[in-house]
Scaffold this motif. Structure first.
Motif, PDB file in Angstrom:
ATOM      1  N   TRP A 148      51.789 -47.028   3.111  1.00 60.00           N
ATOM      2  CA  TRP A 148      50.375 -46.655   3.151  1.00 60.00           C
ATOM      3  C   TRP A 148      49.545 -47.788   2.574  1.00 60.00           C
ATOM      4  O   TRP A 148      50.019 -48.573   1.759  1.00 60.00           O
ATOM      5  CB  TRP A 148      50.108 -45.337   2.426  1.00 60.00           C
ATOM      6  N   VAL A 149      48.305 -47.845   3.045  1.00 61.80           N
ATOM      7  CA  VAL A 149      47.350 -48.840   2.557  1.00 61.80           C
ATOM      8  C   VAL A 149      46.080 -48.085   2.177  1.00 61.80           C
ATOM      9  O   VAL A 149      45.518 -47.360   2.994  1.00 61.80           O
ATOM     10  CB  VAL A 149      47.026 -49.895   3.643  1.00 61.80           C
ATOM     11  N   GLU A 150      45.648 -48.260   0.940  1.00 59.84           N
ATOM     12  CA  GLU A 150      44.425 -47.606   0.484  1.00 59.84           C
ATOM     13  C   GLU A 150      43.224 -48.487   0.812  1.00 59.84           C
ATOM     14  O   GLU A 150      43.179 -49.651   0.436  1.00 59.84           O
ATOM     15  CB  GLU A 150      44.492 -47.349  -1.017  1.00 59.84           C
ATOM     16  N   LEU A 151      42.247 -47.906   1.514  1.00 57.88           N
ATOM     17  CA  LEU A 151      41.041 -48.641   1.889  1.00 57.88           C
ATOM     18  C   LEU A 151      39.908 -48.432   0.888  1.00 57.88           C
ATOM     19  O   LEU A 151      38.874 -49.085   0.994  1.00 57.88           O
ATOM     20  CB  LEU A 151      40.582 -48.243   3.289  1.00 57.88           C
ATOM     21  N   GLY A 152      40.083 -47.521  -0.043  1.00 56.15           N
ATOM     22  CA  GLY A 152      39.066 -47.285  -1.063  1.00 56.15           C
ATOM     23  C   GLY A 152      38.835 -45.807  -1.288  1.00 56.15           C
ATOM     24  O   GLY A 152      39.464 -44.945  -0.663  1.00 56.15           O
ATOM     25  N   ARG A 153      37.914 -45.537  -2.207  1.00 59.07           N
ATOM     26  CA  ARG A 153      37.524 -44.148  -2.476  1.00 59.07           C
ATOM     27  C   ARG A 153      36.727 -43.617  -1.293  1.00 59.07           C
ATOM     28  O   ARG A 153      35.992 -44.367  -0.651  1.00 59.07           O
ATOM     29  CB  ARG A 153      36.666 -44.071  -3.730  1.00 59.07           C
ATOM     30  N   LEU A 154      36.873 -42.329  -1.012  1.00 59.71           N
ATOM     31  CA  LEU A 154      36.082 -41.689   0.030  1.00 59.71           C
ATOM     32  C   LEU A 154      34.612 -41.768  -0.385  1.00 59.71           C
ATOM     33  O   LEU A 154      34.247 -41.363  -1.489  1.00 59.71           O
ATOM     34  CB  LEU A 154      36.514 -40.235   0.217  1.00 59.71           C
ATOM     35  N   LYS A 155      33.774 -42.307   0.481  1.00 61.03           N
ATOM     36  CA  LYS A 155      32.363 -42.514   0.146  1.00 61.03           C
ATOM     37  C   LYS A 155      31.592 -41.198   0.086  1.00 61.03           C
ATOM     38  O   LYS A 155      30.625 -41.081  -0.660  1.00 61.03           O
ATOM     39  CB  LYS A 155      31.720 -43.456   1.154  1.00 61.03           C
ATOM     40  N   GLY A 156      31.987 -40.246   0.885  1.00 61.78           N
ATOM     41  CA  GLY A 156      31.336 -38.939   0.920  1.00 61.78           C
ATOM     42  C   GLY A 156      32.191 -37.988   1.719  1.00 61.78           C
ATOM     43  O   GLY A 156      32.919 -38.404   2.618  1.00 61.78           O
ATOM     44  N   ASN A 157      32.095 -36.700   1.410  1.00 61.11           N
ATOM     45  CA  ASN A 157      32.927 -35.747   2.138  1.00 61.11           C
ATOM     46  C   ASN A 157      32.297 -35.300   3.457  1.00 61.11           C
ATOM     47  O   ASN A 157      32.914 -34.577   4.225  1.00 61.11           O
ATOM     48  CB  ASN A 157      33.255 -34.525   1.267  1.00 61.11           C
ATOM     49  N   ARG A 158      31.095 -35.803   3.726  1.00 59.57           N
ATOM     50  CA  ARG A 158      30.442 -35.503   5.008  1.00 59.57           C
ATOM     51  C   ARG A 158      29.774 -36.752   5.560  1.00 59.57           C
ATOM     52  O   ARG A 158      29.281 -37.586   4.808  1.00 59.57           O
ATOM     53  CB  ARG A 158      29.375 -34.428   4.821  1.00 59.57           C
ATOM     54  N   GLY A 159      29.748 -36.846   6.904  1.00 56.85           N
ATOM     55  CA  GLY A 159      28.981 -37.892   7.549  1.00 56.85           C
ATOM     56  C   GLY A 159      29.800 -39.043   8.092  1.00 56.85           C
ATOM     57  O   GLY A 159      31.022 -39.026   8.105  1.00 56.85           O
ATOM     58  N   ASP A 160      29.073 -40.065   8.557  1.00 54.45           N
ATOM     59  CA  ASP A 160      29.643 -41.267   9.168  1.00 54.45           C
ATOM     60  C   ASP A 160      29.825 -42.342   8.104  1.00 54.45           C
ATOM     61  O   ASP A 160      28.913 -42.603   7.323  1.00 54.45           O
ATOM     62  CB  ASP A 160      28.714 -41.797  10.260  1.00 54.45           C
ATOM     63  N   GLN A 161      31.000 -42.985   8.120  1.00 54.40           N
ATOM     64  CA  GLN A 161      31.272 -44.023   7.129  1.00 54.40           C
ATOM     65  C   GLN A 161      32.303 -45.001   7.658  1.00 54.40           C
ATOM     66  O   GLN A 161      33.097 -44.658   8.532  1.00 54.40           O
ATOM     67  CB  GLN A 161      31.723 -43.404   5.811  1.00 54.40           C
ATOM     68  N   ALA A 162      32.262 -46.227   7.135  1.00 58.39           N
ATOM     69  CA  ALA A 162      33.145 -47.288   7.606  1.00 58.39           C
ATOM     70  C   ALA A 162      33.829 -47.971   6.429  1.00 58.39           C
ATOM     71  O   ALA A 162      33.255 -48.095   5.346  1.00 58.39           O
ATOM     72  CB  ALA A 162      32.354 -48.307   8.422  1.00 58.39           C
ATOM     73  N   TYR A 163      35.070 -48.408   6.663  1.00 61.87           N
ATOM     74  CA  TYR A 163      35.891 -49.069   5.655  1.00 61.87           C
ATOM     75  C   TYR A 163      36.506 -50.316   6.273  1.00 61.87           C
ATOM     76  O   TYR A 163      37.180 -50.231   7.305  1.00 61.87           O
ATOM     77  CB  TYR A 163      37.002 -48.133   5.169  1.00 61.87           C
ATOM     78  N   ASP A 164      36.289 -51.465   5.650  1.00 65.06           N
ATOM     79  CA  ASP A 164      36.895 -52.703   6.128  1.00 65.06           C
ATOM     80  C   ASP A 164      38.399 -52.660   5.886  1.00 65.06           C
ATOM     81  O   ASP A 164      38.862 -52.203   4.834  1.00 65.06           O
ATOM     82  CB  ASP A 164      36.295 -53.909   5.409  1.00 65.06           C
TER      83      ASP A 164
END
Length: 197
Positions: A148-164
């Motif tokens: 597994w690779v962690e991309l970071g903390r979840l930015k929000g539990n709802r909506g549109d979001q992007a992770y590099d």
């Protein structure tokens, strides 16, 4: 008199321990997150899908060659290219939305969560994994079993979001994404990343 003196320090000590344990329990479980939402509205890619180059000979017996030198079978995509996608399934909490891997024109990759809707919780992370997505309780705890690779903390539990996605991450066997509660080692929801094209 002696028992009254002993009882006072014991009661104060017990109350102090109770306060400390309660504070730690609140910090650990963060129950208020179950009734609060954090909404994110980031700009997502407008993806293109490029049809594969035609196969076989053209008129005159020559083989048609694709033009350009981009990542889509020899053609340069005019914009971000959709590489893989899948719909979220529910695990610990009801989860919906779509996950997709997008390759930008400069060759970088990013994970985009489109219309994500899940529960809030403590220590939620976004993981790319090599584990298959299973429905129900059978899929709750499998994502830390393999790679597994962690991309970071979840930015929000709802909506549109992007992770590099870091350039050194090999996406070849990372076939799913999980909203992973690191504190309790459980998936809130996960999506398979089915290749596109």
């Amino acid at each position: 008199m002696v028992t009254r003196l002993l009882r006072g320090p014991l009661v104060r000590g017990a109350l102090a321990v109770l306060v400390v344990v309660s504070a730690l329990g609140l910090w650990w479980f963060q129950p208020w997150k179950l009734v609060t939402d954090s909404e994110v509205d980031e700009d997502l890619s407008v993806v293109v899908t490029v049809a594969p180059p035609p196969a076989g000979p053209t008129t005159g017996g020559t083989v048609r060659k694709p033009t350009g030198g981009g990542p889509s079978g020899g053609r340069t995509a005019p914009g971000p290219l959709l590489v893989g996608e899948g719909a979220f399934v529910t695990h610990e909490y009801a989860t919906s939305g779509t996950a997709r891997i997008v390759r930008t024109p400069d060759g970088r990759h990013r994970l985009e969560l489109v219309g994500l809707d899940t529960s809030n919780g403590p220590d939620l992370r976004v993981w790319l994994t090599d584990q298959p997505v299973r429905s129900g309780t059978a899929g709750w705890r499998v994502f830390d079993d393999g790679r597994w690779v962690e991309l970071g903390r979840l930015k929000g539990n709802r909506g549109d979001q992007a992770y590099d996605i870091p350039a050194d991450v090999d996406l070849a066997d990372l076939t799913s994404v999980s909203i992973w509660c690191k504190r309790f080692a459980v998936s809130f929801g996960a999506a398979p990343l089915t290749p596109v094209g």
